[in-house]
Each structure stands twice: as C-alpha cells, then as structure tokens.
Design a protein around this motif. Structure first.
Motif, PDB file in Angstrom:
ATOM      1  N   THR A 221       5.669   5.970   2.811  1.00 35.92           N
ATOM      2  CA  THR A 221       4.286   6.457   2.793  1.00 35.92           C
ATOM      3  C   THR A 221       3.322   5.439   3.382  1.00 35.92           C
ATOM      4  O   THR A 221       2.118   5.496   3.122  1.00 35.92           O
ATOM      5  CB  THR A 221       3.852   6.797   1.356  1.00 35.92           C
ATOM      6  OG1 THR A 221       3.988   5.629   0.526  1.00 35.92           O
ATOM      7  CG2 THR A 221       4.702   7.912   0.778  1.00 35.92           C
ATOM      8  N   ASN A 231      -4.921   3.390  -2.153  1.00 34.75           N
ATOM      9  CA  ASN A 231      -3.600   3.938  -1.872  1.00 34.75           C
ATOM     10  C   ASN A 231      -2.524   3.118  -2.554  1.00 34.75           C
ATOM     11  O   ASN A 231      -2.631   1.905  -2.700  1.00 34.75           O
ATOM     12  CB  ASN A 231      -3.322   3.945  -0.362  1.00 34.75           C
ATOM     13  CG  ASN A 231      -4.281   4.846   0.405  1.00 34.75           C
ATOM     14  OD1 ASN A 231      -5.272   4.382   0.948  1.00 34.75           O
ATOM     15  ND2 ASN A 231      -3.989   6.137   0.416  1.00 34.75           N
ATOM     16  N   THR A 233       0.941   2.791  -1.387  1.00 34.58           N
ATOM     17  CA  THR A 233       1.848   3.149  -0.303  1.00 34.58           C
ATOM     18  C   THR A 233       2.948   2.115  -0.156  1.00 34.58           C
ATOM     19  O   THR A 233       2.872   1.009  -0.674  1.00 34.58           O
ATOM     20  CB  THR A 233       1.093   3.261   1.028  1.00 34.58           C
ATOM     21  OG1 THR A 233       0.535   1.977   1.350  1.00 34.58           O
ATOM     22  CG2 THR A 233      -0.018   4.291   0.934  1.00 34.58           C
ATOM     23  N   PRO A 285       1.039   8.838  -3.055  1.00 36.81           N
ATOM     24  CA  PRO A 285       0.447   7.672  -2.400  1.00 36.81           C
ATOM     25  C   PRO A 285      -1.052   7.509  -2.645  1.00 36.81           C
ATOM     26  O   PRO A 285      -1.603   6.437  -2.405  1.00 36.81           O
ATOM     27  CB  PRO A 285       0.728   7.924  -0.913  1.00 36.81           C
ATOM     28  CG  PRO A 285       0.842   9.402  -0.798  1.00 36.81           C
ATOM     29  CD  PRO A 285       1.472   9.857  -2.081  1.00 36.81           C
TER      30      PRO A 285
END
Length: 402
Positions: A221, A231, A233, A285
């Motif tokens: 992600t 985020n 990620t 995410p």
C-alpha cells in the motif's frame, strides 16, 4: 492391420489437438492436465505445443453499489493468454507406459484499467499455475482389446495477483497490490478400454483437488498518499486458503468408417468449492484498522461437453472439427456465462515420425448480468451487464515419434 484401423488411427492426430485445445472453460480451468499422449502407439514420443486464447468480454452499465455513485458505460476485460504444454511419453517395458508433462492447466487473467467504476473491485488480476506431472498406465488384454489402469501425480505451483484502485474522501487515493503464492500435490486415477482394430477408446479419469492451505504473500500500500487522517502504508504479510477442486472426465472415440473417427467428452469440476476466499492480515492504509478483503467468486460447478469428427484425407493430411459447450460457473456475480465454440484443425505428417498440427476456434461468450452486494468484501459491491461477446483461439504443436 486392416484399412479401417489404419485410417482411423491416423485421423486421431487432430482429435487430440482439438480435445487438448479447450482452454476457456469455467472457473480457472484451461483444459486441466491432458494425458492423451499416453495412448500413442509409438514406443516413444515428444510433443510440444501452445494454445493462445483471446476472450473479447466487455462489461456494460457498470455501477458501484458501495454508496460512491461511480459508474461507467463500459469496461473492457483485457485478458488474452497462452497455455503451453510439453509431453514426453515412453514405453518403460511391456505393458507399462509413462508420460511426463508440463503445462499451465489452471489460470485467470484480466486488466480492467484505471479510473473507472470497476477499479475499486479490480484494476488487474491473474491466477497462474505450473504443473509438473507423471502419469503411467498398465495394460491387460481383455477380449478384442485391452484395459489400461491409469494413475499419476502432479506437483503444482500457483501465483495470484490482485490490484485495486481506491478513491476516498479527503483526497486519499492509492493502488493496493496483493500477491500470494503456494504449492500443492495432486493425483489422478482412472481406466481406459481400447480396441485398436476399430480405433475405439473409452476412458474415465478422476483428478483430485489441489489444496492450497498455505497461500502467503504481501499487500503493498506504499502508493497511498494524502488526507488529514495520515496513512498507515507499507508492505505487509497476508495469507489465504483455497483449492483447485476435484474433476471427473469421460472421453470416447471410435472409428466409424475407413478414414473417419468420431469423438466426444464430458468433464465436470467442483468449482462450487470456491465461494468467498478471505485474505487475512490486510490493514486499511487510511485508518490503520483491519480490513475485510476477499476474493468473492461464488462459483457453481462447471460442465464441459464436446464432440466432433476427424477425417483422413491422405497419408500425410487429416483434419477435424468439433463443437463445445461449457456451462458458465458464475452465479449471482461474475461474467463467466455459458460458452459455445466451434474448433477445427489440421494434422500434417511428412513421414511416420513427425506430426505438425494447427488449429483454431471461434465461439460466443453468452450475455448476462451480475450484481454483488451484502456478502464478502464491500469493494466487490458492483453491478453490470454484458452482451454476447466473441471468443477466439488458435493452437500449434509438433510431435516427434521414435
């Protein structure tokens, strides 16, 4: 050897070509593991070929059912693919024959593109398999012919990929990429009865399931960005469990006149085993919470019925034509509808050691509609229709006998 037996057997080359060229069946079936080469009269043979398939499917009136309001008038399903195969057959000793094979018997492939109403469900996906098999038979004289007891094993590898485009509020956007792989063993068992004098062969084969209980890989992600929530990620481990289900296939062929051969087959595979396949370990995410992601196939069992006729024109040239119906495996969602196709092929043998085969088919992917909502992964909540679409395929192979 009388004239009927000689000419009917020589006409069998195109029969094998057409029957091994059914490469767009339901589920993930691309003709399974074909063992027709095991029946070669020559003590040893090498066979190599490839089938190229081009399904021309287009989704229409695509609408999201997840509250986003996204819609697209049409989305092309790009998914051409090739299926290679290699076989080496040997008469180990009388009455035992063995066949070593490599092929890619199961798979799926599609590219829906970016920035359309289907993108949150899938931008691109594929399932690919590699199968390394060994099949042997033992012959026993029975009446005017002989009975073969057949058994074999396969080591199979699978790789799966799915990418999704996410368009969220606050400017959050990104592309999630899922990759999973595993390996499994399967086996096959069956029997065949042959009367060479009239080129008669009837076979019944059972193929076990391939249990992929340890599918593992990653979700990537890192492409997500933007938004006031920040985020979470990265590249994270994920896992899943699935299977290639069991199958049963019956084949029949017989010489019907000097130089003429009729053939047919019926295949069943338990694709209803593939319903909802959760992908474990996915993290949202944007919010950093566990995310419900799954392959929502909801298949039903597949049936493939095929029949045709082959003719020997000369010592060098024979040809065949066949008609195939495949029952689509899609139920409430998906676009695997019934398929009808006509195939033809020619076989050219410059001598008794070499055989070159070329074939092609044209078919119809029948129309239908799909609506997925209420179960499984919310990203798959989408509805669409599809018209009758074209299916094209071509194949080429060469066999060397010695």
């Amino acid at each position: 050897m009388n004239n009927l037996r000689l000419k009917a057997l020589l006409g069998a080359g195109c029969f094998s070509l057409l029957m091994s060229g059914v490469a767009n069946a339901g589920g993930f079936d691309r003709a399974g593991v074909n063992i027709d080469q095991l029946f070669d009269a020559a003590p040893y043979s090498f066979d190599a070929g490839v089938t190229y398939v081009s399904p021309q499917r287009t989704l229409k009136n695509v609408q999201r059912l997840d509250g986003s309001g996204l819609s697209s008038s049409s989305v092309d399903v790009g998914g051409d693919y090739a299926v290679p195969r290699i076989g080496i057959k040997a008469n180990i000793f009388e009455p035992v024959d063995c066949l070593a094979t490599y092929t890619e018997p199961y798979g799926a492939e599609a590219d829906f593109g970016m920035n359309n109403a289907y993108s949150p469900t899938a931008v691109e996906y594929y399932v690919k398999t590699n199968d390394f098999g060994l099949t042997c038979s033992y012959k026993v004289n029975v009446g005017k012919g002989f009975l073969r007891f057949i058994g074999g094993v396969s080591y199979q590898e699978v790789d799966a990929f799915l990418s999704r485009q996410t368009l969220l509020a606050f400017g959050n956007t990104g592309l999630g990429k899922f990759k999973l792989s595993d390996e499994a063993w399967g086996w096959r068992v069956g029997a065949a009865y042959e009367i060479p004098e009239i080129a008669l062969r009837a076979s019944l084969m059972y193929s076990s399931s391939y249990k992929y209980d340890g599918l593992s890989g990653t979700v990537d992600t890192t492409g997500f960005a933007g938004g006031p929530l920040g985020n979470v990620t990265g590249v994270f481990p994920v896992s899943a469990s699935a299977e290639i289900p069991q199958a049963v296939e019956f084949k029949l062929q017989s010489g019907i006149a000097p130089g003429w051969l009729a053939f047919g087959s019926v295949r069943w595979q338990e694709w209803s085993k593939l319903g909802i396949i959760p992908i474990n370990g996915v993290i949202n995410p944007v919010f950093g919470t566990p995310s419900n992601v799954s392959f929502d196939l909801l298949y039903r069992d597949g049936w493939t019925v095929s029949g045709g006729i082959a003719h020997k024109f000369s010592d060098q040239l024979s040809a065949a034509v066949s008609l195939t119906w495949d029952r689509g495996t899609s139920t409430t969602s998906g676009y695997q509808s019934d398929t009808w196709s006509v195939a033809s092929g020619i076989s050219y043998s410059p001598n008794d050691k070499i055989e070159v085969r070329l074939g092609g088919s044209i078919g119809v992917l029948t129309s239908g509609s799909s609506t997925f909502t209420g179960v499984g992964d919310a990203a798959n909540n989408v509805t669409y229709t599809y018209d009758d679409d074209l299916l094209l395929a071509g194949s080429a192979s060469v066999k060397v006998k010695f």
